[in-house]
Motif scaffolding. Structure first.
Motif, mmCIF file in Angstrom:
data_model
loop_
_atom_site.group_PDB
_atom_site.id
_atom_site.type_symbol
_atom_site.label_atom_id
_atom_site.label_comp_id
_atom_site.label_asym_id
_atom_site.label_seq_id
_atom_site.Cartn_x
_atom_site.Cartn_y
_atom_site.Cartn_z
ATOM 1 N N UNK A 194 17.286 28.846 -25.715
ATOM 2 C CA UNK A 194 16.070 28.278 -26.319
ATOM 3 C C UNK A 194 14.834 29.171 -26.108
ATOM 4 N N UNK A 195 14.768 29.816 -24.941
ATOM 5 C CA UNK A 195 13.661 30.746 -24.683
ATOM 6 C C UNK A 195 13.742 31.945 -25.623
ATOM 7 N N UNK A 196 14.940 32.498 -25.772
ATOM 8 C CA UNK A 196 15.127 33.642 -26.663
ATOM 9 C C UNK A 196 14.810 33.258 -28.104
ATOM 10 N N UNK A 207 19.529 28.654 -32.074
ATOM 11 C CA UNK A 207 20.189 28.859 -30.785
ATOM 12 C C UNK A 207 21.299 27.830 -30.654
ATOM 13 N N UNK A 208 22.320 28.211 -29.878
ATOM 14 C CA UNK A 208 23.464 27.328 -29.662
ATOM 15 C C UNK A 208 24.117 27.725 -28.345
ATOM 16 N N UNK A 209 25.128 26.942 -27.969
ATOM 17 C CA UNK A 209 25.831 27.207 -26.727
ATOM 18 C C UNK A 209 27.328 27.258 -26.926
ATOM 19 N N UNK A 219 25.430 29.528 -22.642
ATOM 20 C CA UNK A 219 26.492 28.555 -22.376
ATOM 21 C C UNK A 219 26.054 27.142 -22.768
ATOM 22 N N UNK A 220 25.086 26.580 -22.060
ATOM 23 C CA UNK A 220 24.702 25.188 -22.263
ATOM 24 C C UNK A 220 23.675 24.954 -23.336
ATOM 25 N N UNK A 221 22.985 26.022 -23.777
ATOM 26 C CA UNK A 221 21.938 25.957 -24.785
ATOM 27 C C UNK A 221 20.748 25.115 -24.317
ATOM 28 N N UNK A 259 25.350 19.130 -25.644
ATOM 29 C CA UNK A 259 24.903 18.682 -26.966
ATOM 30 C C UNK A 259 23.906 17.528 -26.880
ATOM 31 N N UNK A 260 22.779 17.727 -27.572
ATOM 32 C CA UNK A 260 21.757 16.700 -27.659
ATOM 33 C C UNK A 260 20.730 16.722 -26.538
#
Length: 144
Positions: free
Chosen positions: A16-18, A33-35, A9-11, A40-41
């Motif tokens: 980020x771990x994955x 990775x993304x959400x 969801x929030x990334x 963002x940022x």
């Protein structure tokens, strides 16, 4: 298969771990990775950074990004943390159908969001992510 996208969801916690784990196991691949609703940022959650460091991963440079059509089109495999993320992503970007799976697909589990929870929740999420990565890596290697 050269491009892999991890998604939550929030990334800032799970994806980020994955991403870091997959990148370590598959250095010849590009892992993003993304959400779905990215902060963002923002950097990775401090507890995700701690958990990553405890497992030899450095995600301090991570910055959250929103999932885009381009990321989806470029990725041959998209690994999400929960079944609901798969549904949401397929609804938002129908082009992804057929290449979106949960990270826990092989062992049939979702990875709960540890956001705003104690360290134990992040440790639990990491363990589930590590299991999902261990399940996927041999298959990804076979596919090239």
């Amino acid at each position: 298969m050269q491009h892999i996208l991890t998604l939550c969801i929030g990334n800032i916690c799970r994806s980020p771990l994955a991403q870091a784990l997959l990148a370590r196991e598959l250095p010849q691949h590009t892992v993003w990775s993304a959400g779905l609703d990215a902060l963002v940022g923002m950097g990775a959650d401090p507890l995700s950074i701690q958990v990553a460091a405890a497992h030899g991963l450095d995600i301090t440079a991570h910055r959250a990004q929103q999932v885009t059509r381009w990321l989806c089109q470029q990725s041959e495999l998209i690994l999400v943390m929960e079944q609901t993320h798969k549904s949401q992503l397929e609804q938002q970007f129908p082009v992804v159908r057929g290449k979106v799976f949960t990270l826990g697909h092989m062992s049939q589990f979702d990875i709960a969001d540890p956001y705003r929870q104690p360290r134990e929740a992040f440790d639990t999420a990491y363990a589930a992510i590590a299991q999902g990565v261990a399940d996927w890596v041999p298959r990804i290697r076979k596919l090239g």
